[in-house]
Design a protein around this motif. Sequence first.
Motif, short mmCIF file in Angstrom:
data_model
loop_
_atom_site.label_atom_id
_atom_site.label_comp_id
_atom_site.label_asym_id
_atom_site.label_seq_id
_atom_site.Cartn_x
_atom_site.Cartn_y
_atom_site.Cartn_z
N MET A 55 30.45 29.43 8.80
CA MET A 55 29.30 29.92 9.56
C MET A 55 28.73 28.79 10.39
O MET A 55 29.02 27.63 10.17
CB MET A 55 28.22 30.43 8.61
CG MET A 55 28.48 31.78 8.04
SD MET A 55 26.98 32.42 7.33
CE MET A 55 27.55 34.02 6.95
N GLY A 56 27.84 29.15 11.29
CA GLY A 56 27.18 28.16 12.11
C GLY A 56 25.79 27.86 11.57
O GLY A 56 25.41 28.31 10.49
N GLU A 57 25.04 27.09 12.32
CA GLU A 57 23.72 26.66 11.87
C GLU A 57 22.77 27.84 11.62
O GLU A 57 22.06 27.87 10.62
CB GLU A 57 23.10 25.72 12.90
CG GLU A 57 23.82 24.41 13.03
CD GLU A 57 24.14 24.07 14.47
OE1 GLU A 57 24.10 24.96 15.34
OE2 GLU A 57 24.45 22.90 14.71
N ILE A 58 22.75 28.80 12.51
CA ILE A 58 21.83 29.92 12.37
C ILE A 58 22.29 30.85 11.25
O ILE A 58 21.48 31.31 10.44
CB ILE A 58 21.66 30.66 13.71
CG1 ILE A 58 21.00 29.69 14.70
CG2 ILE A 58 20.83 31.92 13.54
CD1 ILE A 58 20.87 30.20 16.09
N GLY A 59 23.58 31.11 11.16
CA GLY A 59 24.11 31.92 10.06
C GLY A 59 23.83 31.29 8.71
O GLY A 59 23.44 31.98 7.76
N ASP A 60 24.01 29.96 8.62
CA ASP A 60 23.72 29.27 7.36
C ASP A 60 22.23 29.33 7.03
O ASP A 60 21.84 29.48 5.88
CB ASP A 60 24.16 27.81 7.44
CG ASP A 60 25.67 27.65 7.46
OD1 ASP A 60 26.37 28.62 7.09
OD2 ASP A 60 26.14 26.56 7.85
N SER A 61 21.40 29.22 8.05
CA SER A 61 19.95 29.29 7.83
C SER A 61 19.53 30.68 7.34
O SER A 61 18.66 30.80 6.47
CB SER A 61 19.21 28.93 9.11
OG SER A 61 17.83 28.90 8.88
N LEU A 62 20.15 31.72 7.88
CA LEU A 62 19.85 33.08 7.40
C LEU A 62 20.33 33.27 5.97
O LEU A 62 19.68 33.95 5.17
CB LEU A 62 20.49 34.11 8.32
CG LEU A 62 19.84 34.28 9.69
CD1 LEU A 62 20.69 35.14 10.60
CD2 LEU A 62 18.45 34.86 9.54
N LEU A 63 21.45 32.65 5.62
CA LEU A 63 21.95 32.70 4.25
C LEU A 63 20.97 32.01 3.30
O LEU A 63 20.68 32.52 2.21
CB LEU A 63 23.33 32.07 4.17
CG LEU A 63 24.08 32.20 2.86
CD1 LEU A 63 24.32 33.67 2.53
CD2 LEU A 63 25.38 31.44 2.92
N ARG A 64 20.43 30.87 3.71
CA ARG A 64 19.43 30.17 2.88
C ARG A 64 18.16 31.02 2.74
O ARG A 64 17.55 31.05 1.67
CB ARG A 64 19.09 28.82 3.49
CG ARG A 64 20.14 27.76 3.26
CD ARG A 64 19.65 26.37 3.62
NE ARG A 64 19.14 26.26 4.98
CZ ARG A 64 19.87 25.97 6.05
NH1 ARG A 64 21.16 25.78 5.93
NH2 ARG A 64 19.31 25.88 7.24
N ALA A 65 17.78 31.71 3.80
CA ALA A 65 16.60 32.59 3.73
C ALA A 65 16.84 33.71 2.73
O ALA A 65 15.94 34.10 1.98
CB ALA A 65 16.26 33.15 5.11
#
Length: 184
Positions: free
Chosen positions: A1-11
Amino acid sequence: MGEIGDSLLRADEEAFTRRPPKSTQARVRYLLSQVKTTRAVAALLGVSMRSVERYLQGTRKHPPRPIADRLEAEVRRRWQPRVRERARRRATDTGITVETRARFGYTAAPGSTDDGRVRRVTQHLPPAYAARLLEARAAGAGEAELRGIVAEGLQEIYFKDRGRRAQDLRVEFTDIDYIDIGYG
């Protein structure tokens, strides 16, 4: 995943009400309860069925690092789906908060500066942008499309102040140093 996808996963993971299993045996047992057969678990992890049985019995407790990482990732991906879904629904009702440090470039009216510069921005985006972002992610959108949705939201809410200024401004969102997205 990319930065935004990873950030949504963390959320998503911030919404967990319980921690995922820690031990190898408990993780394999959980995966087995999800996919139902040792063959399916073995296929997920890229190991033999016999290895899965050893992990289940507890005779092998410490898999090699790549397998341990895959095991953890598969468990986290499947952990508490209803809790995740509830958090996403709440985000589409209340919006998301984006905190980032990135390079923002501008295309604006003649006479204004268009030099990009690194800024740290923390902004709450309304539910409409949260819904678009989560729908695009669920549809399998790429990182560029997710980045475009976040850039559009920051452009309209932060830089254009909800349409009250800089009508012709176009924002480019590049060179992300970090991004953290939170629901609510």
